[in-house]
Design a protein around this motif. Sequence first.
Motif, PDB file in Angstrom:
ATOM      1  N   LEU A 210       0.831  -1.200   0.000  1.00  0.00           N
ATOM      2  CA  LEU A 210       0.000   0.000   0.000  1.00  0.00           C
ATOM      3  C   LEU A 210       0.870   1.256   0.000  1.00  0.00           C
ATOM      4  O   LEU A 210       0.562   2.234  -0.690  1.00  0.00           O
ATOM      5  CB  LEU A 210      -0.916  -0.006   1.233  1.00  0.00           C
ATOM      6  CG  LEU A 210      -1.829   1.215   1.395  1.00  0.00           C
ATOM      7  CD1 LEU A 210      -2.757   1.372   0.198  1.00  0.00           C
ATOM      8  CD2 LEU A 210      -2.629   1.113   2.692  1.00  0.00           C
ATOM      9  N   GLU A 211       1.959   1.247   0.737  1.00  0.00           N
ATOM     10  CA  GLU A 211       2.847   2.421   0.793  1.00  0.00           C
ATOM     11  C   GLU A 211       3.438   2.731  -0.584  1.00  0.00           C
ATOM     12  O   GLU A 211       3.515   3.901  -0.996  1.00  0.00           O
ATOM     13  CB  GLU A 211       3.978   2.176   1.808  1.00  0.00           C
ATOM     14  CG  GLU A 211       3.521   2.104   3.256  1.00  0.00           C
ATOM     15  CD  GLU A 211       2.823   0.790   3.596  1.00  0.00           C
ATOM     16  OE1 GLU A 211       2.944  -0.189   2.797  1.00  0.00           O
ATOM     17  OE2 GLU A 211       2.151   0.736   4.636  1.00  0.00           O
ATOM     18  N   GLN A 212       3.852   1.683  -1.292  1.00  0.00           N
ATOM     19  CA  GLN A 212       4.409   1.893  -2.627  1.00  0.00           C
ATOM     20  C   GLN A 212       3.341   2.440  -3.571  1.00  0.00           C
ATOM     21  O   GLN A 212       3.608   3.374  -4.348  1.00  0.00           O
ATOM     22  CB  GLN A 212       4.956   0.577  -3.184  1.00  0.00           C
ATOM     23  CG  GLN A 212       5.545   0.712  -4.588  1.00  0.00           C
ATOM     24  CD  GLN A 212       5.980  -0.617  -5.181  1.00  0.00           C
ATOM     25  OE1 GLN A 212       5.759  -1.677  -4.600  1.00  0.00           O
ATOM     26  NE2 GLN A 212       6.611  -0.567  -6.340  1.00  0.00           N
ATOM     27  N   ILE A 213       2.153   1.867  -3.524  1.00  0.00           N
ATOM     28  CA  ILE A 213       1.069   2.310  -4.398  1.00  0.00           C
ATOM     29  C   ILE A 213       0.730   3.778  -4.131  1.00  0.00           C
ATOM     30  O   ILE A 213       0.609   4.575  -5.058  1.00  0.00           O
ATOM     31  CB  ILE A 213      -0.174   1.412  -4.194  1.00  0.00           C
ATOM     32  CG1 ILE A 213       0.105  -0.006  -4.674  1.00  0.00           C
ATOM     33  CG2 ILE A 213      -1.376   1.985  -4.936  1.00  0.00           C
ATOM     34  CD1 ILE A 213      -0.940  -1.013  -4.259  1.00  0.00           C
ATOM     35  N   GLN A 214       0.610   4.138  -2.872  1.00  0.00           N
ATOM     36  CA  GLN A 214       0.247   5.522  -2.539  1.00  0.00           C
ATOM     37  C   GLN A 214       1.317   6.504  -2.996  1.00  0.00           C
ATOM     38  O   GLN A 214       1.002   7.580  -3.536  1.00  0.00           O
ATOM     39  CB  GLN A 214       0.010   5.642  -1.031  1.00  0.00           C
ATOM     40  CG  GLN A 214      -1.249   4.923  -0.575  1.00  0.00           C
ATOM     41  CD  GLN A 214      -1.442   4.961   0.929  1.00  0.00           C
ATOM     42  OE1 GLN A 214      -0.470   5.058   1.697  1.00  0.00           O
ATOM     43  NE2 GLN A 214      -2.686   4.870   1.372  1.00  0.00           N
ATOM     44  N   TYR A 215       2.572   6.136  -2.831  1.00  0.00           N
ATOM     45  CA  TYR A 215       3.667   7.003  -3.277  1.00  0.00           C
ATOM     46  C   TYR A 215       3.665   7.134  -4.802  1.00  0.00           C
ATOM     47  O   TYR A 215       3.748   8.246  -5.351  1.00  0.00           O
ATOM     48  CB  TYR A 215       5.006   6.446  -2.792  1.00  0.00           C
ATOM     49  CG  TYR A 215       6.201   7.207  -3.317  1.00  0.00           C
ATOM     50  CD1 TYR A 215       6.633   8.377  -2.706  1.00  0.00           C
ATOM     51  CD2 TYR A 215       6.894   6.749  -4.455  1.00  0.00           C
ATOM     52  CE1 TYR A 215       7.718   9.089  -3.208  1.00  0.00           C
ATOM     53  CE2 TYR A 215       7.976   7.450  -4.955  1.00  0.00           C
ATOM     54  CZ  TYR A 215       8.390   8.615  -4.332  1.00  0.00           C
ATOM     55  OH  TYR A 215       9.456   9.304  -4.837  1.00  0.00           O
ATOM     56  N   ASP A 216       3.573   6.000  -5.500  1.00  0.00           N
ATOM     57  CA  ASP A 216       3.655   6.003  -6.961  1.00  0.00           C
ATOM     58  C   ASP A 216       2.469   6.714  -7.606  1.00  0.00           C
ATOM     59  O   ASP A 216       2.633   7.456  -8.588  1.00  0.00           O
ATOM     60  CB  ASP A 216       3.729   4.564  -7.488  1.00  0.00           C
ATOM     61  CG  ASP A 216       5.073   3.918  -7.241  1.00  0.00           C
ATOM     62  OD1 ASP A 216       6.037   4.644  -6.941  1.00  0.00           O
ATOM     63  OD2 ASP A 216       5.151   2.672  -7.349  1.00  0.00           O
ATOM     64  N   ILE A 217       1.272   6.482  -7.086  1.00  0.00           N
ATOM     65  CA  ILE A 217       0.085   7.100  -7.690  1.00  0.00           C
ATOM     66  C   ILE A 217       0.141   8.614  -7.547  1.00  0.00           C
ATOM     67  O   ILE A 217      -0.170   9.359  -8.487  1.00  0.00           O
ATOM     68  CB  ILE A 217      -1.203   6.540  -7.057  1.00  0.00           C
ATOM     69  CG1 ILE A 217      -1.354   5.052  -7.380  1.00  0.00           C
ATOM     70  CG2 ILE A 217      -2.424   7.323  -7.547  1.00  0.00           C
ATOM     71  CD1 ILE A 217      -1.390   4.716  -8.850  1.00  0.00           C
ATOM     72  N   LYS A 218       0.541   9.084  -6.400  1.00  0.00           N
ATOM     73  CA  LYS A 218       0.630  10.540  -6.228  1.00  0.00           C
ATOM     74  C   LYS A 218       1.711  11.130  -7.130  1.00  0.00           C
ATOM     75  O   LYS A 218       1.507  12.163  -7.776  1.00  0.00           O
ATOM     76  CB  LYS A 218       0.911  10.882  -4.766  1.00  0.00           C
ATOM     77  CG  LYS A 218       0.804  12.378  -4.473  1.00  0.00           C
ATOM     78  CD  LYS A 218       0.849  12.668  -2.976  1.00  0.00           C
ATOM     79  CE  LYS A 218       0.668  14.168  -2.717  1.00  0.00           C
ATOM     80  NZ  LYS A 218       0.723  14.487  -1.269  1.00  0.00           N
ATOM     81  N   LYS A 219       2.861  10.439  -7.205  1.00  0.00           N
ATOM     82  CA  LYS A 219       3.972  10.966  -7.997  1.00  0.00           C
ATOM     83  C   LYS A 219       3.734  10.860  -9.493  1.00  0.00           C
ATOM     84  O   LYS A 219       4.003  11.822 -10.242  1.00  0.00           O
ATOM     85  CB  LYS A 219       5.269  10.217  -7.622  1.00  0.00           C
ATOM     86  CG  LYS A 219       6.484  10.655  -8.440  1.00  0.00           C
ATOM     87  CD  LYS A 219       7.727   9.869  -8.057  1.00  0.00           C
ATOM     88  CE  LYS A 219       8.923  10.279  -8.912  1.00  0.00           C
ATOM     89  NZ  LYS A 219      10.152   9.511  -8.556  1.00  0.00           N
ATOM     90  N   HIS A 220       3.250   9.713  -9.953  1.00  0.00           N
ATOM     91  CA  HIS A 220       3.188   9.442 -11.391  1.00  0.00           C
ATOM     92  C   HIS A 220       1.812   9.660 -12.022  1.00  0.00           C
ATOM     93  O   HIS A 220       1.714   9.753 -13.247  1.00  0.00           O
ATOM     94  CB  HIS A 220       3.637   7.999 -11.670  1.00  0.00           C
ATOM     95  CG  HIS A 220       5.063   7.724 -11.295  1.00  0.00           C
ATOM     96  ND1 HIS A 220       6.129   8.299 -11.957  1.00  0.00           N
ATOM     97  CD2 HIS A 220       5.593   6.939 -10.317  1.00  0.00           C
ATOM     98  CE1 HIS A 220       7.252   7.875 -11.420  1.00  0.00           C
ATOM     99  NE2 HIS A 220       6.965   7.051 -10.425  1.00  0.00           N
TER     100      HIS A 220
END
Length: 393
Positions: A210-220
């Motif tokens: 979940l942490e990776q998804i939240q970071y990536d979605i906001k960034k990319h």
Amino acid sequence: MITNDKLKLITSESVTEGHPDKVCDRISDAFLDEILAQDPNARVACETCVTTGLVFVFGEVTTSGYADISSVARRAIREIGYTEANLGFDADSCAIMNALHGQSPDIDGAVSSSLETRNQIKADKYEKTGAGDQGMMYGYACRETDEYMPMPIYLAHRLTRGLSKARKTGLLPYLKPDGKSQVTVSYENGIPKRIDTIVVSTQHAEEASLEQIQYDIKKHIVIPNIDANFLDENTKYFINPSGRFVKGGPAGDSGLTGRKIIADTYGGICPHGGGAFSGKDPTKVDRSAAYMARYVAKNIVAAGLADKIEIQVSYAIGVARPVSMYVNTFGTSKLSDEKLITLINKHFDFRPAAIIETLGLNCPIYSKTSAYGHFGNPEFSWEKLDKIKDLQK
């Protein structure tokens, strides 16, 4: 939600092409395109429903053409991205049931020979074709975006398109086809000022945290697709708020053609007449007249006659001429509603045959409309701005 007369929070949602309802829209429109490529005058009302491992296609067709519904459906599913058996739904292994049959001769007769023709009213060629059904349709345009679309739905579509692009290009390889977005815009005195809330939910591979998804979605996804001027320290983000979204698509939820009509149109800013679009040939005015109303509304706003406008048009089955027309400019036009209707009637023809000819609707163009909205895409003929000078006169 309205907090006072000057401040409003308005929300719209969008879904990706892999959402179960959009899978159904895509299959229905792919079948329509296959038939129209062979028979431009075909009558098609194709519905689809999906669930785990199953596609059921049903509806009415009258045509001289032929399409193998199994091949059409599997190709559409493959193009969306359901190609992995472990997703519980994939193009090669799903079962496909076909319950298409001929159109009612009563409906076909009413469309092919309008009430005006049956009453022997002498008129031009556009008088012959009657409306494929009764109902009311809406068109809308405003100045909030360069595409003359309301900002909440415009941004929601940008986010879901971003999800699809990141999946297909391999930027975020753990993404799967199903996904949703939701954008809440804060308006002051009718003008969008800031984004209050962004919601993104995306199907993902088991191994993605979940942490990776939240970071990536906001960034990319969020940052590249949302104007930073509308984001501030108080903007709220909910990315995969359920915490886990591994099982999705038709394996996670059943789907049905025409169940995302608000995401297909204006995101709730404008009323909807109720009729869905996908799988229907252009004699069905709940599709073609909605396109025409958008075409008219967009040209009126682009011509500077109003800052925003809502147009309603209604029909009776088998009758060529609309039953009624209504416009609302929300106080943004110097012209009266009656004057605008006079201009519309002078420069635009809402009889079904005229709509089909004006917008080139009897062609295989519909698969592209099945996701990310039917309005705001410059590829579509009803988005053209070719009446501005005529209206300005």
